[in-house]
Design an enzyme around this catalytic site. Structure first.
Site, PDB file in Angstrom:
ATOM      1  N   TRP A 152       0.704  -1.412   0.115  1.00 37.13           N
ATOM      2  CA  TRP A 152      -0.081  -0.061   0.114  1.00 37.13           C
ATOM      3  C   TRP A 152       0.903   1.052  -0.001  1.00 37.13           C
ATOM      4  O   TRP A 152       0.276   2.366  -0.251  1.00 37.13           O
ATOM      5  CB  TRP A 152      -0.886  -0.052   1.341  1.00 37.13           C
ATOM      6  CG  TRP A 152      -0.125  -0.405   2.494  1.00 37.13           C
ATOM      7  CD1 TRP A 152       0.039  -1.492   3.162  1.00 37.13           C
ATOM      8  CD2 TRP A 152       0.647   0.646   3.340  1.00 37.13           C
ATOM      9  NE1 TRP A 152       0.809  -1.252   4.253  1.00 37.13           N
ATOM     10  CE2 TRP A 152       1.022  -0.053   4.360  1.00 37.13           C
ATOM     11  CE3 TRP A 152       0.829   1.860   3.088  1.00 37.13           C
ATOM     12  CZ2 TRP A 152       1.765   0.702   5.529  1.00 37.13           C
ATOM     13  CZ3 TRP A 152       1.486   2.730   4.351  1.00 37.13           C
ATOM     14  CH2 TRP A 152       2.134   2.050   5.233  1.00 37.13           C
ATOM     15  N   ASN A 153       1.985   1.060   0.501  1.00 40.42           N
ATOM     16  CA  ASN A 153       2.882   2.361   0.530  1.00 40.42           C
ATOM     17  C   ASN A 153       3.198   3.003  -0.732  1.00 40.42           C
ATOM     18  O   ASN A 153       3.330   4.439  -0.859  1.00 40.42           O
ATOM     19  CB  ASN A 153       4.244   2.266   1.502  1.00 40.42           C
ATOM     20  CG  ASN A 153       5.153   1.270   1.088  1.00 40.42           C
ATOM     21  OD1 ASN A 153       4.945   0.471   0.148  1.00 40.42           O
ATOM     22  ND2 ASN A 153       6.215   1.400   1.665  1.00 40.42           N
ATOM     23  N   LYS A 176      -1.816  -8.241  -8.036  1.00 41.17           N
ATOM     24  CA  LYS A 176      -2.770  -8.430  -6.739  1.00 41.17           C
ATOM     25  C   LYS A 176      -2.032  -7.138  -5.943  1.00 41.17           C
ATOM     26  O   LYS A 176      -1.312  -7.308  -5.214  1.00 41.17           O
ATOM     27  CB  LYS A 176      -2.531  -9.751  -6.112  1.00 41.17           C
ATOM     28  CG  LYS A 176      -2.660  -9.805  -4.468  1.00 41.17           C
ATOM     29  CD  LYS A 176      -4.150  -9.541  -4.094  1.00 41.17           C
ATOM     30  CE  LYS A 176      -4.387  -9.408  -2.685  1.00 41.17           C
ATOM     31  NZ  LYS A 176      -4.489  -8.158  -2.255  1.00 41.17           N
ATOM     32  N   GLY A 229       6.594  -6.293   0.640  1.00 40.85           N
ATOM     33  CA  GLY A 229       5.840  -6.291   1.668  1.00 40.85           C
ATOM     34  C   GLY A 229       6.577  -6.607   3.031  1.00 40.85           C
ATOM     35  O   GLY A 229       8.042  -6.618   2.841  1.00 40.85           O
ATOM     36  N   SER A 230       6.009  -7.392   3.845  1.00 41.24           N
ATOM     37  CA  SER A 230       6.726  -7.766   4.883  1.00 41.24           C
ATOM     38  C   SER A 230       7.479  -8.917   5.019  1.00 41.24           C
ATOM     39  O   SER A 230       7.175  -9.680   4.228  1.00 41.24           O
ATOM     40  CB  SER A 230       5.737  -7.799   6.331  1.00 41.24           C
ATOM     41  OG  SER A 230       4.868  -8.807   6.136  1.00 41.24           O
ATOM     42  N   GLU A 251      10.921  -8.182  -2.023  1.00 35.94           N
ATOM     43  CA  GLU A 251      11.599  -7.077  -1.511  1.00 35.94           C
ATOM     44  C   GLU A 251      11.216  -6.689  -0.090  1.00 35.94           C
ATOM     45  O   GLU A 251       9.627  -6.455  -0.204  1.00 35.94           O
ATOM     46  CB  GLU A 251      11.215  -5.993  -2.480  1.00 35.94           C
ATOM     47  CG  GLU A 251      12.047  -4.725  -2.611  1.00 35.94           C
ATOM     48  CD  GLU A 251      11.507  -3.602  -1.588  1.00 35.94           C
ATOM     49  OE1 GLU A 251      11.644  -3.660  -0.295  1.00 35.94           O
ATOM     50  OE2 GLU A 251      10.604  -2.797  -2.214  1.00 35.94           O
ATOM     51  N   LEU A 252      11.936  -7.009   0.906  1.00 35.86           N
ATOM     52  CA  LEU A 252      11.041  -7.070   2.275  1.00 35.86           C
ATOM     53  C   LEU A 252      11.347  -5.838   3.095  1.00 35.86           C
ATOM     54  O   LEU A 252      11.598  -4.741   2.827  1.00 35.86           O
ATOM     55  CB  LEU A 252      11.264  -8.500   2.785  1.00 35.86           C
ATOM     56  CG  LEU A 252      11.176  -9.600   1.931  1.00 35.86           C
ATOM     57  CD1 LEU A 252      11.364 -10.986   2.462  1.00 35.86           C
ATOM     58  CD2 LEU A 252       9.562  -9.684   1.742  1.00 35.86           C
ATOM     59  N   CYS A 285      10.130   1.216   2.881  1.00 36.42           N
ATOM     60  CA  CYS A 285      11.219   0.243   3.215  1.00 36.42           C
ATOM     61  C   CYS A 285      12.545   0.879   3.444  1.00 36.42           C
ATOM     62  O   CYS A 285      13.339   0.144   3.975  1.00 36.42           O
ATOM     63  CB  CYS A 285      11.069  -0.839   2.663  1.00 36.42           C
ATOM     64  SG  CYS A 285       9.563  -1.640   2.149  1.00 36.42           S
ATOM     65  N   GLU A 385      11.646  -2.263  12.559  1.00 36.03           N
ATOM     66  CA  GLU A 385      11.301  -1.119  11.624  1.00 36.03           C
ATOM     67  C   GLU A 385       9.867  -0.539  12.319  1.00 36.03           C
ATOM     68  O   GLU A 385       8.965  -1.091  12.531  1.00 36.03           O
ATOM     69  CB  GLU A 385      10.980  -1.705  10.250  1.00 36.03           C
ATOM     70  CG  GLU A 385      10.886  -0.656   9.145  1.00 36.03           C
ATOM     71  CD  GLU A 385      10.597  -1.612   7.787  1.00 36.03           C
ATOM     72  OE1 GLU A 385       9.723  -2.795   7.873  1.00 36.03           O
ATOM     73  OE2 GLU A 385      10.849  -1.066   6.780  1.00 36.03           O
TER      74      GLU A 385
HETATM   75  C1  SIN Z   1       9.698   0.563  -0.782  1.00 36.77           C
HETATM   76  O1  SIN Z   1       9.276   1.351   0.443  1.00 36.77           O
HETATM   77  O2  SIN Z   1       9.829  -0.394  -0.862  1.00 36.77           O
HETATM   78  C2  SIN Z   1      10.003   1.605  -1.981  1.00 36.77           C
HETATM   79  C3  SIN Z   1      10.581   2.880  -1.877  1.00 36.77           C
HETATM   80  C4  SIN Z   1      11.293   3.408  -2.950  1.00 36.77           C
HETATM   81  O3  SIN Z   1      11.320   2.798  -4.196  1.00 36.77           O
HETATM   82  O4  SIN Z   1      11.988   4.296  -3.115  1.00 36.77           O
END
Ligand code: SIN
Length: 481
Positions: A152-153, A176, A229-230, A251-252, A285, A385
């Protein structure tokens, strides 16, 4: 744009509702108002989407890379053409300030630029083998149907960062999106259709993650699963992917250290700290999560950091004066609160902020930019985090100690450091155990670079030519003349 949007799923080129007719409401995190709704798809719709992607695969993969690139360039143009509409949808469902949402649309489009540039030039190899008259022809082949599961971010850019190389390489997709921010994904699928993606190449299923994810993993036709995600969910997906050996790309979580050495340009480091920590209200992240500052400059850094933070304005993302929007949901606020309470109970000193901000007419989901001095290893913030607008500072005596502190985590996505010493620059960059290092750079993300982490931050790379590797297999043909 109409006030409430009813998005549809997209399966085999057809916009549809869930078979059951059930929908999920999408709420504005700033005030809980309904932004719109999407179908609550489940296993049946997902299976049909996989079937469509599987049928569309051969025709799409057999087009020339140049032909695919032409469509992807058009898609980038359409995202840019509609930047205002897309940014507004994103801000309404996700909460980030409009300026950041516009930036995300541009970032999202740039993945198609880069993939379209690379795809027609990806070449294989002809290797002269040891045996006389024998040749080895090496080619890249698309893996097939790729499942793309996004957070969602960054509701748009995390789709395109995966979709661009996958489509350019010849894969077809089942996307998805997170159920809190699916309307950006619907808007993306509309532009994909308008750009001329053939039916079945881009399928979109909206709904709860469990039934959709399980169906993806149980289907042998899904040959890659790319997830952001997580770490916890990443582990589950990896276990599930083992059934049919679909290739996972994960990508966690991150837990980025931000080191400021005594020789740093302090003004640049402070400006970077504000940008890096408070982008998307701290919900990325790669946001800095642990500030490690040389003893000799720590007081000055803290004072200037607090003063930079005092300029930030919390509010609704659609208000042009807003620099920090709401957190995504109540759980996110509770976690941030827990980290702050824990840090103060463990001896941290509150320098700035510290709690929720009440804003007239808005939800109780705005957390003040917060600065804590005296971070140490006993605090939850040292290990976990935060994913919110809280910065905590720990002091170090020398470079050795700084590196040990920075690497003292199971995560390994991004790390940052600031120095003006050229020899230190390379030395420190090499010793940080992270996939991404920002050396005097707080915004390292771009479509040309291989974004991704190590250790519990996952594996796989997104961006540039490396992004293609997650969606292609090498094949070799051995021939004798
Ligand atoms: C992320 O939070 O996974 C992506 C951040 C970014 O692409 O800069």
């Amino acid at each position: 744009m109409s006030d409430s949007i009813h998005g549809h799923a997209m399966i085999d080129g057809v916009w549809c509702d869930a078979d059951s007719g059930a929908t999920i409401d999408v709420l504005d995190p700033a005030d809980d108002r309904r932004v719109g709704s999407v179908p609550a798809c489940g296993p049946e719709e997902t299976a049909r989407a996989i079937e469509a992607a599987s049928r569309a695969f051969e025709p799409w993969a057999s087009r020339s890379a140049r032909d695919r690139a032409t469509i992807l360039r058009r898609l980038a143009e359409l995202l840019r053409r509609d930047v205002e509409d897309l940014a507004l949808i994103m801000t309404r469902e996700q909460g980030k300030p409009l300026a950041e949402a516009r930036g995300e649309v541009e970032y999202a489009a740039s993945f198609f630029d880069v993939a379209a540039e690379i795809a027609p030039h990806r070449s294989g190899a002809i290797v002269p083998a040891a045996a006389p008259g024998r040749r080895i022809l090496v080619t890249h082949e698309p893996v097939g149907v790729a499942a793309i599961v996004t957070p969602w971010n960054f509701p748009l850019a995390m789709i395109t960062r995966k979709a661009a190389p996958a489509l350019a390489a010849g894969c077809t997709l089942v996307v998805k999106p997170d159920e809190r921010t699916p309307l950006s994904a619907v808007a993306f699928a509309r532009r994909a259709e308008e750009a001329g993606m053939p039916p079945g190449t881009v399928n979109l299923v909206t709904g709860a993650p469990g039934p959709i994810g399980e169906t993806m993993l149980a289907d042998a036709r899904v040959r890659a699963i790319s997830f952001t995600g997580s770490t916890e969910v990443g582990r589950m997906l990896m276990r599930g992917a083992s059934v049919h050996l679909a290739r996972p790309s994960l990508e966690l979580g991150g837990h980025a250290p931000f080191l400021v050495f005594e020789d740093a340009d302090l003004d640049a480091a402070v400006a970077a700290a504000v940008a890096c920590k408070f982008r998307n209200a701290g919900q990325t992240c790669i946001c800095a999560n642990r500030f490690l500052v040389a003893d000799s400059i720590a007081d000055r850094f803290i004072e200037r950091f607090a003063s930079g933070m005092s300029l930030l304005r919390s509010g609704r993302g659609t208000d042009p004066s807003t620099s920090i929007g709401p957190l995504i949901d109540d759980d996110a606020v509770a976690k941030v609160e827990r980290h702050v309470t824990d840090a103060l109970a463990c001896g941290g000193r509150l320098v700035f902020g510290g709690g929720r901000i009440a804003i007239d007419g808005l939800a109780d989901r705005f957390f003040a930019p917060t600065l804590i001095d005296g971070l140490d290893a006993s605090m939850a913030m040292w290990r976990e985090e935060t994913f919110g607008p809280v910065a905590a500072v720990r002091r170090f005596a020398d470079e050795e100690e700084a590196i040990a502190m920075a690497n003292d985590t199971e995560y390994g996505l991004a790390a940052y450091f600031f120095t003006t010493d050229a020899s230190r620059l390379l030395r420190v960059a090499e010793r940080l155990r992270y996939g991404i290092v920002g050396a005097n750079d707080a915004v390292p993300s771009c479509a040309e670079a291989p974004f991704g982490g190590v250790k519990h931050s996952g594996f796989g790379r997104e961006g540039g030519p490396w992004g293609f590797e997650e969606f292609t297999n090498l094949k070799y043909v051995s021939w004798r003349s």
